[in-house]
Design a protein around this motif. Structure first.
Motif, PDB file in Angstrom:
ATOM      1  N   LYS A 300      57.661  98.452 100.364  1.00  0.00           N
ATOM      2  CA  LYS A 300      58.424  98.028  98.879  1.00  0.00           C
ATOM      3  C   LYS A 300      57.993  97.051  98.455  1.00  0.00           C
ATOM      4  O   LYS A 300      56.916  95.980  98.647  1.00  0.00           O
ATOM      5  CB  LYS A 300      59.546  98.215  98.803  1.00  0.00           C
ATOM      6  CG  LYS A 300      60.130 100.056  99.581  1.00  0.00           C
ATOM      7  CD  LYS A 300      61.366 100.206  99.057  1.00  0.00           C
ATOM      8  CE  LYS A 300      61.706 101.129  99.466  1.00  0.00           C
ATOM      9  NZ  LYS A 300      63.208 102.117  99.630  1.00  0.00           N
ATOM     10  N   ASP A 301      58.760  95.602  97.865  1.00  0.00           N
ATOM     11  CA  ASP A 301      58.171  94.537  97.328  1.00  0.00           C
ATOM     12  C   ASP A 301      58.177  93.729  98.164  1.00  0.00           C
ATOM     13  O   ASP A 301      59.177  93.704  99.038  1.00  0.00           O
ATOM     14  CB  ASP A 301      59.258  94.310  96.169  1.00  0.00           C
ATOM     15  CG  ASP A 301      59.461  95.032  94.812  1.00  0.00           C
ATOM     16  OD1 ASP A 301      58.588  95.789  94.934  1.00  0.00           O
ATOM     17  OD2 ASP A 301      60.153  95.542  94.166  1.00  0.00           O
ATOM     18  N   ALA A 302      57.835  92.389  98.293  1.00  0.00           N
ATOM     19  CA  ALA A 302      57.873  91.205  99.239  1.00  0.00           C
ATOM     20  C   ALA A 302      58.125  90.192  97.992  1.00  0.00           C
ATOM     21  O   ALA A 302      57.504  89.683  97.554  1.00  0.00           O
ATOM     22  CB  ALA A 302      56.689  91.453  99.673  1.00  0.00           C
ATOM     23  N   ILE A 303      59.399  89.162  98.716  1.00  0.00           N
ATOM     24  CA  ILE A 303      59.566  87.825  97.749  1.00  0.00           C
ATOM     25  C   ILE A 303      59.245  86.916  99.652  1.00  0.00           C
ATOM     26  O   ILE A 303      59.519  86.943 100.095  1.00  0.00           O
ATOM     27  CB  ILE A 303      61.088  88.103  97.769  1.00  0.00           C
ATOM     28  CG1 ILE A 303      60.815  89.017  96.769  1.00  0.00           C
ATOM     29  CG2 ILE A 303      61.220  86.417  96.798  1.00  0.00           C
ATOM     30  CD1 ILE A 303      62.722  89.068  96.292  1.00  0.00           C
ATOM     31  N   VAL A 304      58.277  85.798  99.100  1.00  0.00           N
ATOM     32  CA  VAL A 304      58.109  85.107  99.879  1.00  0.00           C
ATOM     33  C   VAL A 304      57.867  83.378  98.960  1.00  0.00           C
ATOM     34  O   VAL A 304      57.167  83.144  98.246  1.00  0.00           O
ATOM     35  CB  VAL A 304      56.486  85.204 100.324  1.00  0.00           C
ATOM     36  CG1 VAL A 304      56.068  84.178 101.931  1.00  0.00           C
ATOM     37  CG2 VAL A 304      56.125  86.782 101.452  1.00  0.00           C
ATOM     38  N   GLU A 305      58.524  82.790 100.489  1.00  0.00           N
ATOM     39  CA  GLU A 305      58.984  81.360  99.471  1.00  0.00           C
ATOM     40  C   GLU A 305      57.759  80.077 100.424  1.00  0.00           C
ATOM     41  O   GLU A 305      56.240  80.173  98.982  1.00  0.00           O
ATOM     42  CB  GLU A 305      59.728  80.269 100.655  1.00  0.00           C
ATOM     43  CG  GLU A 305      59.940  78.971  99.671  1.00  0.00           C
ATOM     44  CD  GLU A 305      60.561  78.795  98.212  1.00  0.00           C
ATOM     45  OE1 GLU A 305      60.722  77.945  97.882  1.00  0.00           O
ATOM     46  OE2 GLU A 305      61.177  80.107  97.787  1.00  0.00           O
ATOM     47  N   GLN A 306      57.022  80.081 101.105  1.00  0.00           N
ATOM     48  CA  GLN A 306      55.872  79.697 101.689  1.00  0.00           C
ATOM     49  C   GLN A 306      54.803  80.513 102.182  1.00  0.00           C
ATOM     50  O   GLN A 306      55.087  81.234 103.263  1.00  0.00           O
ATOM     51  CB  GLN A 306      56.262  78.378 101.972  1.00  0.00           C
ATOM     52  CG  GLN A 306      55.106  77.452 102.374  1.00  0.00           C
ATOM     53  CD  GLN A 306      55.068  76.030 103.069  1.00  0.00           C
ATOM     54  OE1 GLN A 306      56.613  76.539 103.463  1.00  0.00           O
ATOM     55  NE2 GLN A 306      54.696  75.710 103.002  1.00  0.00           N
ATOM     56  N   MET A 307      53.387  80.875 102.009  1.00  0.00           N
ATOM     57  CA  MET A 307      52.559  81.198 102.721  1.00  0.00           C
ATOM     58  C   MET A 307      52.014  80.355 103.221  1.00  0.00           C
ATOM     59  O   MET A 307      50.856  79.260 102.594  1.00  0.00           O
ATOM     60  CB  MET A 307      51.568  82.440 102.530  1.00  0.00           C
ATOM     61  CG  MET A 307      52.470  83.140 101.872  1.00  0.00           C
ATOM     62  SD  MET A 307      51.442  84.771 101.150  1.00  0.00           S
ATOM     63  CE  MET A 307      50.568  85.483 102.191  1.00  0.00           C
TER      64      MET A 307
END
Length: 574
Positions: A300-307
């Motif tokens: 589904k959706d993805a929320i990422v602060e930092q890659m």
């Protein structure tokens, strides 16, 4: 002078004198004190000498003693008297019926030449078995990792979160058995120790289903929804179990291992940091603070602060990412929104948005169908590839469609020739029969069948025309019809393929006609934005600041593409 009778042996008509009764009472007390009982009180044994002439006294004492233990009946009295009066060694056993609510006891009376031995046997209390964990469908033991085929160990494969489907069994637990009360030699009850149930608490999304296991009561713990199995333990015991479709973890590292690397994990996940070399693959959404070189896949959706460099993120829904550096983001059907910066990063998505007003794009590659940038700071060389793969797919389908249409066109000539030949053959046959109305109707039916492509009727109809004079002509006409039928089938197969290719082209053409870009940027000196169609090999449309600037330069470029008009620039400034 004989003494008058003072007592009677219980359950008999044998009388005793006062002296005999008194001696019997004394003997009873003596025997009572000498009873040898077992440690668990289930059996007792007493022995006394048989003195000639004192058989009645001995019987009176023994029977009175047994009365203390609720062991009295005519059968008991008769058994003891028979043993005392027997001239030979004997042994007999009697099952003594219990009082209400008690069990049977066994009374054994044995004699030898000098003594009589009484043995009373009760029943040992049976302690029930405690409840226990019979089995689990997951491995609840700790493992350092998974042994690979070459003998090495992959320390990332720990299977900390085993997956389960709704309705599947998680574990089976045996219920505590029912204790069986015993009876002491004196008739008093021996209480059995109560058995304890297995100390398992059921959490959310699990249910208890009662059943049998090898003939004993048990229950299964089943999942009521898909998720992962979460347990708590106390020593070697599993003390609670639940199924959760959402898990929260601080660190994905060697203490936790990969999640969903072999089978997609049916959960949503929140995590602090996914470290380098570790994988998370879940059906639900993910919310990650930092991907530090790990690999994330979300259904589904993805929320990422930092890659951080070396990180990979794939989502079937939308992606919201604050910072991405030297990473790869893939979101084929959704929207990727970069809030802060994308540096040396490859992003593949249906639509890419950078409109926070403070975002940075540096040496990035964007593969998408639509892109929207608002006040983005652009530095280095960046590339936008609109419709990656779409143009190649469209060209491939166009070539295939062209070949099919050519094949269909090539069939038209043989079809016309075959049709003309059949008409001529039927005319010649009609002339052979003259004005016969019956035969004329047959010819009309043949023509109608050919118009309707009803080839199954034609052999029967042709049979009405066959006679000694027309045999060869009818066979030739039938052969022509068969050839025509094959050509028609070939044409229909080509038409079907044409329709299939055209259906495949529709969604591709819709996507191509929806390709668009809207870029409002502050270009750093020497910055470059290349816009390619389909691939990076063609000559791109370039957005770059004037050569002589030393500060950021504002530029705007808006356009779209259509198969009919090509690439159109609707707004350009700066």
């Amino acid at each position: 002078m004989p003494q008058p009778p003072q007592a009677i042996i219980p359950h008999t008509e044998i009388s005793l004198t006062a002296r005999e009764a008194s001696q019997g009472d004394i003997m009873e007390s003596y025997l009572f004190r000498g009873i040898a009982a077992s440690a668990d009180r289930t059996s007792a044994k007493l022995t006394t000498d048989i003195r000639p002439g004192e058989e009645k006294t001995c019987a009176f004492a023994l029977i009175q003693l047994l009365q203390r233990f609720n062991l009295e009946s005519p059968k008991v009295s008769r058994l003891i008297l028979q043993a005392l009066l027997s001239k030979k060694p004997s042994e007999a056993t009697l099952s003594v019926p219990p009082q209400k609510g008690q069990f049977h006891r066994q009374l054994t009376v044995a004699t030898d030449s000098k003594s009589i031995i009484l043995t009373i046997e009760g029943r040992t209390a049976e302690r029930a078995t405690h409840g226990k964990l019979i089995s689990t469908t997951f491995d609840n033991n700790f493992h350092a990792g998974k042994i690979k085929s070459d003998g090495s160990i992959d320390f990332r494969e720990l299977d900390r979160y085993p997956s389960i489907k709704a309705g599947e069994t998680i574990m089976m637990v045996a219920l505590a058995g029912t204790p069986k009360e015993g009876i002491a030699y004196d008739g008093s009850p021996i209480l059995a120790e109560e058995a304890a149930e297995y100390p398992l608490a059921l959490g959310q999304n699990v249910d208890r289903i009662y059943t049998q296991h090898e003939g004993h009561p048990a229950y299964e713990v089943r999942a009521t929804k898909p998720g992962v199995i979460l347990t708590t333990t106390k020593g070697a015991l599993i003390t609670s179990v639940e199924v959760n479709d959402r898990i929260t973890i601080n660190e994905i590292d060697f203490s936790v291992g990969n999640i969903g690397s072999n089978v997609v994990c049916p959960v949503s996940m929140e995590a602090g940091t996914v470290h380098e070399g570790f994988t998370v693959n879940v059906l639900g959404f993910v919310k990650i603070q930092t991907i530090a070189g790990g690999n994330i896949e979300s259904g589904k959706d993805a929320i990422v602060e930092q890659m951080m460099p070396g990180s990979r993120l794939t989502a079937l829904g939308n992606v919201l990412c604050r910072n991405a550096s030297s990473s790869t983001i893939t979101c084929p059907q959704g929207v990727v929104e970069i809030q802060r910066e994308a540096i040396d990063t490859i992003i593949t998505s249906h639509k890419i948005v950078m409109d926070s007003g403070a975002s940075l794009l540096l040496n990035a590659t964007l593969l998408c169908n639509q892109v929207k940038m608002k006040q983005v700071r652009i530095s280095g060389t960046n590339r936008i590839v609109l419709g990656p793969g779409l143009f190649d797919k469209h060209q491939t389908l166009c070539r295939e469609l062209e070949k099919l249409k050519t094949s269909h066109q090539e069939l038209q000539g043989p079809l016309t020739t075959s049709k003309t030949k059949i008409v001529d053959q039927l005319k010649n046959l009609s002339a052979e029969f003259g004005e016969d109305e019956t035969i004329r109707q047959v010819f009309k039916n043949i023509v109608n069948a050919l118009k309707q492509f009803d080839f199954q009727r034609i052999p029967t109809l042709m049979g009405h025309l066959r006679n000694n004079d027309t045999y060869a002509a009818v066979n030739a006409a039938q052969t022509s019809v068969t050839c025509f039928q094959r050509l028609i089938q070939s044409a229909k197969e080509v038409e079907k393929k044409i329709n299939q290719v055209e259906e495949k082209m529709k969604p591709i053409e819709e996507k191509i006609n929806a390709l668009s870009f809207s870029i409002s940027a502050r270009m750093r000196p020497s910055a470059l934005m290349e816009i390619h169609l389909g691939q990076t090999g063609d000559e791109p449309l370039c957005l770059e600041p004037p050569m002589d600037i030393v500060d950021d330069h504002s530029m705007r470029l808006v356009g779209h593409y259509s198969l009919k008009e090509g690439l159109l620039i609707t707004e350009r400034s700066g």
